[in-house]
Write an enzyme that holds these catalytic residues in place. Sequence first.
Site: not given
Length: 608
Positions: A91, A114, A445
């Site tokens: 950010q 956002k 994974c």
Amino acid sequence: VASLAELDSVEAELELVELQISELLEKQAQLTRRKNALLEQVEETCNAAQPSSSLSSPSSSSKLSGDFPWSKDVDEHLKESFRLCKFRPLQLRAINLTLSGRDLFLVMPTGRGKSLCYQLPAVCSKGFTLVISPLVSLMEDQIMSLKSINVSAVMLNASSSKEHAKTVMAGMTDAKCPFKLVYVTPEKIAKSKLLMSRLEKAYKANLMSRIAVDEVHCCSQWGHDFRPDYKLLGILKRQFPKVPLVGLTATATSSVLKDCEKILCVSQPVTLTASFNRTNLYYEVRIKNDTSLNDIASLIKNKYKDQSGIVYVFSQKDAELVSSELQKMEVVAYPYHANMDPESKSRIHRKWTTNKIQVVVATVAFGMGIDKPDVRFVIHHTISKSIENYYQESGRAGRDDRPADCILYFGFADIFRISTMVVMENVGQKKLLQMVDYCQNVDRCRRSVMAVHFDEVWDGEECCQMCDNCHHKKDYTTIDITKHARQVLQILEMAASMDEKMTPLKVVESWMGKGPSKVRKMIQTTTLSRLQAEAVIVHLLQQGYLREDFSFTPYTTYFYLKPGRKAPLLKNQTHTLSMKIRTAQTSSSSSSSSSSEVKNLSLNSILL
Ligand code: ADP
Ligand code: MG
Ligand code: ZN
């Protein structure tokens, strides 16, 4: 059969090409990272020399990120206006970049914040920020939440009154700047000459500080949500070249972004991509069986005692059913689905938000506007229809960045329920099979599977045992299933010879010797347990030995199995087929629940 052998070799070659592509993608990602790092250095050097015009505090000469001329102002507004204590990853970088005047694309998963990346700069800049957003409801939400923190924002859309439009237009060129953000639909930009002429005036008066294009992937026809009016937004950068633009999206591949760049006429934007990887979430898949609901209840009552969560289910009926079953087991769970009246919906939502209800048992209708930070578990009673959907739904856990669990129950019958539901969607089956692949996989994974899916480079180190497959690394074995595959195909051939179609359920039953006796005599029944038999059938479907065969009636769609394109390969006596299968399901959270799975899945003795 000759052409089949060829098919086999073409497929092998294709696999190789796909591998090369993924290597190239990896290289591309590395280079992009390097490019962005270099751009950042360049931009920091520039900054010191020529501060941008949108600065609100006197310029200082510092080059360090985190110590820009506007840094103090940014920090104050974060805490005092937005009432947040710290930034989330990327950010601050995004905010510094756009405040320094760079054009920017920001790719960040939904819910990560956002909006702050243009709202906060808007407040720190002179004049107003123009925000293009595709949906009136999204704009209304933002304007409401901005109002609650005393940031003035207005909106222009097709249904704005003349009076309102007039005030907004006048405000745009008012040096006193009555509002910090102006939200407009792309249609307005495309169709309103009046608006364009106003923007022109504001630009000349240096009052348009920034342009934010939300859901920027809507520009590209290759994106998943193309909007024709977004295609015309290039006019903004052509007319107002000095105004920095920030484009925001949760999902865009690099080719979609390249396309957006062209359409919006921005040259050399910096692209910041937040990792999709939610490091605080533990991902786990469990095989769904008769005791799964007890399993879920016991998790909620013990491990997640007094903690908030969501159980996602397939249908409205399931929402009612599962919540009432959970209630019987003394869990404070309530249903939520699209068919409830709005009042009940908002009541449930409110009670859950204030922790008066521990669990919402919901269909995917429970999604928009859920912003509870302390969700500690998201349990999927049914698989999602795609990995994207699963990522979104499970991603509602742990928004406060503290540890949370995402547990998914993988059930055989659910695959076909969802398959018939998405039958009309173009890539519905493909996406569902990817989801099934995510569930069926026992060695990779879970995060790496998602990474590949989201076009992200995965370095294999980033899971930290936060998924079941990494946690139980070696608990699987590879087994030969050629014999089993032949038996399944034999059942389908037999059915075809009698002009009969078989649902997956029927195939399993016949294979296990539970069909009518005349059928039993004609086929080889299996010694596999039900769960094993189901796992083999799913694998055959994924690998193209079986395929779906839909049949429509006026009321419902049926899913039948038929031989897939690879089925004839099994006639070839040298052809073999194997699959990886879990040997033991040791659950990290509740040992009581997994004992039946251990029994069912410790199958070396039978399969080998
Ligand atoms: P996106 O547009 O990326 O989907 P939003 O901008 O709507 O996400 O933000 C989602 C939520 O995250 C909002 O409630 C917002 O207040 C919250 N949020 C944003 N930034 C932060 C932060 N730094 N710390 C805590 N919460 C934040
Ligand atoms: Mg958003
Ligand atoms: Zn992992």
